[in-house]
Each structure stands twice: as C-alpha cells, then as structure tokens.
Scaffold this motif. Structure first.
Motif, mmCIF file in Angstrom:
data_model
loop_
_atom_site.group_PDB
_atom_site.id
_atom_site.type_symbol
_atom_site.label_atom_id
_atom_site.label_comp_id
_atom_site.label_asym_id
_atom_site.label_seq_id
_atom_site.Cartn_x
_atom_site.Cartn_y
_atom_site.Cartn_z
ATOM 1 N N GLN A 58 102.191 41.064 55.744
ATOM 2 C CA GLN A 58 101.096 42.004 56.000
ATOM 3 C C GLN A 58 99.838 41.273 56.439
ATOM 4 O O GLN A 58 98.797 41.901 56.622
ATOM 5 N N GLY A 59 99.927 39.953 56.541
ATOM 6 C CA GLY A 59 98.748 39.164 56.872
ATOM 7 C C GLY A 59 97.979 38.819 55.604
ATOM 8 O O GLY A 59 98.512 38.871 54.497
ATOM 9 N N VAL A 60 96.709 38.498 55.772
ATOM 10 C CA VAL A 60 95.865 38.134 54.638
ATOM 11 C C VAL A 60 95.250 39.404 54.063
ATOM 12 O O VAL A 60 94.592 40.156 54.771
ATOM 13 N N LEU A 61 95.494 39.629 52.785
ATOM 14 C CA LEU A 61 94.880 40.747 52.071
ATOM 15 C C LEU A 61 93.811 40.165 51.169
ATOM 16 O O LEU A 61 94.111 39.324 50.316
ATOM 17 N N GLU A 62 92.589 40.573 51.373
ATOM 18 C CA GLU A 62 91.460 40.000 50.651
ATOM 19 C C GLU A 62 91.331 40.564 49.244
ATOM 20 O O GLU A 62 91.801 41.671 48.953
ATOM 21 N N ALA A 63 90.680 39.787 48.388
ATOM 22 C CA ALA A 63 90.348 40.281 47.052
ATOM 23 C C ALA A 63 89.568 41.579 47.227
ATOM 24 O O ALA A 63 88.708 41.682 48.104
ATOM 25 N N GLY A 64 89.880 42.579 46.440
ATOM 26 C CA GLY A 64 89.253 43.888 46.579
ATOM 27 C C GLY A 64 90.100 44.873 47.374
ATOM 28 O O GLY A 64 89.774 46.053 47.443
ATOM 29 N N SER A 65 91.198 44.369 47.946
ATOM 30 C CA SER A 65 92.094 45.270 48.677
ATOM 31 C C SER A 65 92.762 46.231 47.707
ATOM 32 O O SER A 65 93.277 45.822 46.663
ATOM 33 N N VAL A 66 92.736 47.499 48.063
ATOM 34 C CA VAL A 66 93.399 48.516 47.254
ATOM 35 C C VAL A 66 94.878 48.491 47.642
ATOM 36 O O VAL A 66 95.229 48.572 48.816
ATOM 37 N N ILE A 67 95.736 48.359 46.625
ATOM 38 C CA ILE A 67 97.172 48.234 46.857
ATOM 39 C C ILE A 67 97.855 49.540 46.475
ATOM 40 O O ILE A 67 97.536 50.162 45.462
ATOM 41 N N ALA A 68 98.813 49.941 47.315
ATOM 42 C CA ALA A 68 99.543 51.184 47.080
ATOM 43 C C ALA A 68 101.036 50.947 47.238
ATOM 44 O O ALA A 68 101.471 49.983 47.878
ATOM 45 N N GLU A 69 101.799 51.861 46.652
ATOM 46 C CA GLU A 69 103.237 51.860 46.851
ATOM 47 C C GLU A 69 103.518 52.820 48.000
ATOM 48 O O GLU A 69 103.022 53.945 48.007
ATOM 49 N N ASP A 70 104.312 52.353 48.986
ATOM 50 C CA ASP A 70 104.623 53.221 50.120
ATOM 51 C C ASP A 70 105.911 54.000 49.841
ATOM 52 O O ASP A 70 106.486 53.910 48.752
ATOM 53 N N ALA A 71 106.365 54.769 50.820
ATOM 54 C CA ALA A 71 107.545 55.617 50.644
ATOM 55 C C ALA A 71 108.805 54.804 50.351
ATOM 56 O O ALA A 71 109.755 55.319 49.758
ATOM 57 N N SER A 72 108.817 53.523 50.742
ATOM 58 C CA SER A 72 109.970 52.646 50.495
ATOM 59 C C SER A 72 109.804 51.808 49.241
ATOM 60 O O SER A 72 110.534 50.837 49.037
ATOM 61 N N ASN A 73 108.792 52.146 48.423
ATOM 62 C CA ASN A 73 108.489 51.423 47.185
ATOM 63 C C ASN A 73 107.982 50.004 47.402
ATOM 64 O O ASN A 73 108.068 49.174 46.501
ATOM 65 N N ASN A 74 107.470 49.714 48.596
ATOM 66 C CA ASN A 74 106.842 48.422 48.864
ATOM 67 C C ASN A 74 105.366 48.507 48.509
ATOM 68 O O ASN A 74 104.736 49.557 48.681
ATOM 69 N N LEU A 75 104.795 47.399 48.042
ATOM 70 C CA LEU A 75 103.361 47.358 47.751
ATOM 71 C C LEU A 75 102.627 46.871 48.995
ATOM 72 O O LEU A 75 102.851 45.758 49.468
ATOM 73 N N VAL A 76 101.738 47.733 49.487
ATOM 74 C CA VAL A 76 101.052 47.506 50.755
ATOM 75 C C VAL A 76 99.562 47.829 50.616
ATOM 76 O O VAL A 76 99.137 48.412 49.623
ATOM 77 N N LEU A 77 98.799 47.472 51.652
ATOM 78 C CA LEU A 77 97.387 47.844 51.706
ATOM 79 C C LEU A 77 97.293 49.362 51.797
ATOM 80 O O LEU A 77 97.938 49.999 52.635
ATOM 81 N N TYR A 78 96.496 49.944 50.931
ATOM 82 C CA TYR A 78 96.361 51.408 50.845
ATOM 83 C C TYR A 78 95.727 51.985 52.097
ATOM 84 O O TYR A 78 94.719 51.501 52.594
ATOM 85 N N ASP A 79 96.340 53.067 52.587
ATOM 86 C CA ASP A 79 95.800 53.826 53.712
ATOM 87 C C ASP A 79 95.522 55.241 53.199
ATOM 88 O O ASP A 79 96.458 56.000 52.934
ATOM 89 N N PRO A 80 94.226 55.602 53.032
ATOM 90 C CA PRO A 80 93.892 56.917 52.482
ATOM 91 C C PRO A 80 94.460 58.097 53.263
ATOM 92 O O PRO A 80 94.667 59.171 52.705
#
Length: 115
Positions: free
Chosen positions: A34-56
């Motif tokens: 996913q590239g570099v995720l900075e401190a403060g990045s909100v992490i979410a579980e996607d439809a495939s149960n992967n932890l990714v950068l949250y997209d509101p």
C-alpha cells in the motif's frame, strides 16, 4: 506577637476530567504493497478482511484503529495500531486526506476519541 503564621483562602474547583487514560495498542498485519502509511493513518478492514488505509466514501471499510508509527507496507506489514484511546485529530489521515465527520464518528464507535 499574636502567633499568626499565615492566612490563606481556598477555592473549590470542579475538575471535569483528569484521569490519565492509557491507550490500547495492538500489533496488526496490514495488507502489503500500500506504500508508506504515516503515523496517524486511520486503518480499516476492507470487504476482503484486509487492513488498509480507511476511505470514508467506501461503505465496505470498517474502522479498526489508528497507526501509531509510520509503516512502509512494501517492506513490512506488521504495525502498531491504537484500537482504543485518544488521538490528536490534526494528525489523522485517510484515503481522502484528513479526518472528516464520517471518520470521527467511525472512530468514536470504536472507542477512539479525537482531541
């Protein structure tokens, strides 16, 4: 000499909240590349149960927590994620930029509060 050492007055003050609240931080495995995720990045579980950068705007994303340290997911997928506690809202990051009302509400539902 009258024996008076000192005179003082006391005032009662109301403390609304002053209890130190320790965060709960767990090691979680992020989705790779996913590239570099900075401190403060909100992490979410996607439809495939992967932890990714949250997209509101993505209704499949379910907030998990907030990264406490920067992670380069092309090199390392283990990350320290705050799952309960208080965070500084100015440093929150999502796929759409900063934290909006949707993000703040989703964090509060996970018992993560912004100041």
């Amino acid at each position: 000499m009258d024996g008076k050492i000192a005179t003082y007055e006391t005032k009662e003050i109301a403390v609304v909240a002053e209890v130190p609240h320790k965060p709960v931080i767990l090691t979680k495995q992020l989705k790779a590349d996913q590239g570099v995720l900075e401190a403060g990045s909100v992490i979410a579980e996607d439809a495939s149960n992967n932890l990714v950068l949250y997209d509101p705007s993505n209704t499949d994303h379910k907030v998990v927590g907030v990264l406490t340290r920067t992670v380069d997911t092309s090199k390392n997928v283990s990350a320290l994620v705050l799952i309960h506690g208080v965070v500084n809202g100015r440093f929150l990051k999502t796929a759409s930029g900063g934290a909006d009302e949707t993000t703040i509400k989703a964090l509060e539902e996970k018992t993560i509060w912004t100041i």
